[in-house]
Design a protein around this motif. Structure first.
Motif, PDB file in Angstrom:
ATOM      1  N   UNK A  72       4.856  11.798  -8.854  1.00  0.00           N
ATOM      2  CA  UNK A  72       6.657  11.056  -9.325  1.00  0.00           C
ATOM      3  C   UNK A  72       7.342  10.385  -7.643  1.00  0.00           C
ATOM      4  N   UNK A  73       6.166  10.727  -7.148  1.00  0.00           N
ATOM      5  CA  UNK A  73       6.151  10.106  -5.272  1.00  0.00           C
ATOM      6  C   UNK A  73       4.888   8.390  -5.410  1.00  0.00           C
ATOM      7  N   UNK A  74       4.409   9.720  -6.035  1.00  0.00           N
ATOM      8  CA  UNK A  74       3.155   8.009  -6.502  1.00  0.00           C
ATOM      9  C   UNK A  74       3.665   7.105  -7.337  1.00  0.00           C
ATOM     10  N   UNK A  75       4.578   7.314  -8.322  1.00  0.00           N
ATOM     11  CA  UNK A  75       5.245   6.445  -9.408  1.00  0.00           C
ATOM     12  C   UNK A  75       5.958   5.673  -8.284  1.00  0.00           C
ATOM     13  N   UNK A  76       7.101   6.535  -7.768  1.00  0.00           N
ATOM     14  CA  UNK A  76       7.741   5.710  -6.755  1.00  0.00           C
ATOM     15  C   UNK A  76       7.653   5.049  -6.253  1.00  0.00           C
ATOM     16  N   UNK A  77       6.320   4.921  -5.257  1.00  0.00           N
ATOM     17  CA  UNK A  77       5.041   4.164  -4.134  1.00  0.00           C
ATOM     18  C   UNK A  77       5.192   2.643  -5.512  1.00  0.00           C
ATOM     19  N   UNK A  78       4.234   3.573  -6.378  1.00  0.00           N
ATOM     20  CA  UNK A  78       4.003   1.849  -7.154  1.00  0.00           C
ATOM     21  C   UNK A  78       5.498   0.847  -7.422  1.00  0.00           C
ATOM     22  N   UNK A  92       1.013  -1.586   0.008  1.00  0.00           N
ATOM     23  CA  UNK A  92       0.031   0.201  -0.023  1.00  0.00           C
ATOM     24  C   UNK A  92       0.559   1.213   0.426  1.00  0.00           C
ATOM     25  N   UNK A  93      -0.159   2.280  -0.731  1.00  0.00           N
ATOM     26  CA  UNK A  93       0.984   3.656  -0.311  1.00  0.00           C
ATOM     27  C   UNK A  93       1.348   4.578   1.432  1.00  0.00           C
ATOM     28  N   UNK A  94       2.638   4.752   1.329  1.00  0.00           N
ATOM     29  CA  UNK A  94       2.127   5.690   2.749  1.00  0.00           C
ATOM     30  C   UNK A  94       1.634   6.151   2.906  1.00  0.00           C
ATOM     31  N   UNK A  95       1.311   6.457   4.621  1.00  0.00           N
ATOM     32  CA  UNK A  95      -0.008   6.859   5.645  1.00  0.00           C
ATOM     33  C   UNK A  95       0.182   8.784   4.636  1.00  0.00           C
ATOM     34  N   UNK A  96       0.840   9.324   4.524  1.00  0.00           N
ATOM     35  CA  UNK A  96       1.001  10.185   3.709  1.00  0.00           C
ATOM     36  C   UNK A  96       0.036  10.778   2.035  1.00  0.00           C
ATOM     37  N   UNK A  97       1.177   9.754   1.755  1.00  0.00           N
ATOM     38  CA  UNK A  97       0.717   9.690   0.255  1.00  0.00           C
ATOM     39  C   UNK A  97      -0.566   9.309  -0.351  1.00  0.00           C
ATOM     40  N   UNK A  98      -1.195   8.381   0.583  1.00  0.00           N
ATOM     41  CA  UNK A  98      -2.535   8.021   0.619  1.00  0.00           C
ATOM     42  C   UNK A  98      -3.367   8.746   0.523  1.00  0.00           C
ATOM     43  N   UNK A  99      -3.050   9.874   1.852  1.00  0.00           N
ATOM     44  CA  UNK A  99      -3.676  11.260   1.923  1.00  0.00           C
ATOM     45  C   UNK A  99      -4.472  12.083   0.635  1.00  0.00           C
ATOM     46  N   UNK A 100      -2.890  12.115   0.637  1.00  0.00           N
ATOM     47  CA  UNK A 100      -2.416  13.214  -0.085  1.00  0.00           C
ATOM     48  C   UNK A 100      -3.631  13.090  -1.754  1.00  0.00           C
ATOM     49  N   UNK A 101      -3.763  11.632  -2.068  1.00  0.00           N
ATOM     50  CA  UNK A 101      -3.945  11.479  -2.942  1.00  0.00           C
ATOM     51  C   UNK A 101      -5.636  11.136  -3.629  1.00  0.00           C
ATOM     52  N   UNK A 102      -5.779  10.889  -1.487  1.00  0.00           N
ATOM     53  CA  UNK A 102      -7.204  10.272  -1.627  1.00  0.00           C
ATOM     54  C   UNK A 102      -8.195  11.876  -1.629  1.00  0.00           C
ATOM     55  N   UNK A 103      -7.353  13.110  -1.243  1.00  0.00           N
ATOM     56  CA  UNK A 103      -7.808  13.910  -0.869  1.00  0.00           C
ATOM     57  C   UNK A 103      -8.089  14.839  -2.167  1.00  0.00           C
ATOM     58  N   UNK A 104      -7.460  14.543  -3.269  1.00  0.00           N
ATOM     59  CA  UNK A 104      -7.536  15.411  -4.373  1.00  0.00           C
ATOM     60  C   UNK A 104      -8.258  15.340  -4.975  1.00  0.00           C
ATOM     61  N   UNK A 105      -8.953  14.974  -4.866  1.00  0.00           N
ATOM     62  CA  UNK A 105     -10.450  15.385  -5.343  1.00  0.00           C
ATOM     63  C   UNK A 105     -10.821  15.342  -6.944  1.00  0.00           C
ATOM     64  N   UNK A 106     -10.152  13.467  -7.250  1.00  0.00           N
ATOM     65  CA  UNK A 106     -10.611  12.912  -8.861  1.00  0.00           C
ATOM     66  C   UNK A 106     -10.964  12.279  -8.671  1.00  0.00           C
ATOM     67  N   UNK A 107     -11.972  11.622  -9.203  1.00  0.00           N
ATOM     68  CA  UNK A 107     -12.577  11.016  -8.932  1.00  0.00           C
ATOM     69  C   UNK A 107     -11.706   9.753 -10.107  1.00  0.00           C
ATOM     70  N   UNK A 108     -10.685   9.661 -11.084  1.00  0.00           N
ATOM     71  CA  UNK A 108     -10.233   8.823 -11.386  1.00  0.00           C
ATOM     72  C   UNK A 108      -8.803   8.982 -10.438  1.00  0.00           C
ATOM     73  N   UNK A 109      -7.978   9.451  -9.690  1.00  0.00           N
ATOM     74  CA  UNK A 109      -7.436   9.772  -8.621  1.00  0.00           C
ATOM     75  C   UNK A 109      -7.955   8.037  -7.556  1.00  0.00           C
ATOM     76  N   UNK A 110      -9.044   8.969  -7.334  1.00  0.00           N
ATOM     77  CA  UNK A 110      -9.670   7.957  -6.242  1.00  0.00           C
ATOM     78  C   UNK A 110     -10.094   6.591  -6.451  1.00  0.00           C
ATOM     79  N   UNK A 111     -10.357   6.136  -7.870  1.00  0.00           N
ATOM     80  CA  UNK A 111     -10.973   4.781  -8.288  1.00  0.00           C
ATOM     81  C   UNK A 111      -8.608   4.233  -8.483  1.00  0.00           C
TER      82      UNK A 111
END
Length: 176
Positions: free
Chosen positions: A78-84, A26-45
């Protein structure tokens, strides 16, 4: 060198850390929180695919990640890409034959360490894997008599280890 020092020195020659804590699904907590709260359905999915498990296909994750390139700010992408990349590497390893074997050994080690701490609290016993050959199982340490050594060996053999145990147990004399 006293017995505790010898024990600690020998113990350090085996893998003692909990491998499960090092694997990412899974993503680290901070990154997951940033992505979840980005406000875009594609990102949320996309984030909903994590923690990665079961029959999740890495190729699908990578395709969906590429779709985020034009949506996310560069640093967040880039952070998401590295985590993935890390998550997918770990996921591939977890599902490889070597990974499955080592994780099975790790599960046994965890249970054995817990049982040992309850049933042999006064013996200096360690359980680990070899750095050279990670698909291994080593039980070593120091016990106070031949009877204790035999009891410890029998005890662990009865726990149905996933592979043969390499015993490195030494009997030591206690001061009277």
């Amino acid at each position: 060198m006293d017995i505790i020092d010898k024990y600690n020195q020998e113990r350090e020659t085996t893998i003692q850390y909990d491998l499960f804590e090092l694997l990412h699904t899974d993503f680290n907590y901070s990154l997951k929180h940033q992505l979840k709260n980005f406000g875009n359905d594609t990102v949320t999915n996309f984030v909903a695919l994590f923690p990665i498990k079961g029959k999740t296909r890495i190729s699908e994750i990578k395709v969906l990640l590429r779709n985020l390139k034009d949506i996310l700010p560069k640093d967040l992408f880039e952070a998401a890409k590295e985590e993935v990349r890390d998550i997918c590497d770990d996921y591939k390893w977890i599902n490889s034959n070597e990974g499955k074997n080592i994780l099975q050994i790790e599960e046994w080690i965890k249970a054995a360490r817990h049982s040992m701490s309850v049933d042999f609290p006064s013996e200096l016993i360690y359980i680990g894997r070899s750095f050279v050959n990670p698909i291994s199982l080593i039980v070593g340490g120091y016990v106070k008599g031949k009877g204790a050594k035999d009891l410890v060996k029998s005890y662990f053999d009865q726990m149905n280890p996933p592979i043969a145990i390499e015993y490195k147990i030494t009997v030591y004399e206690t001061e009277r």
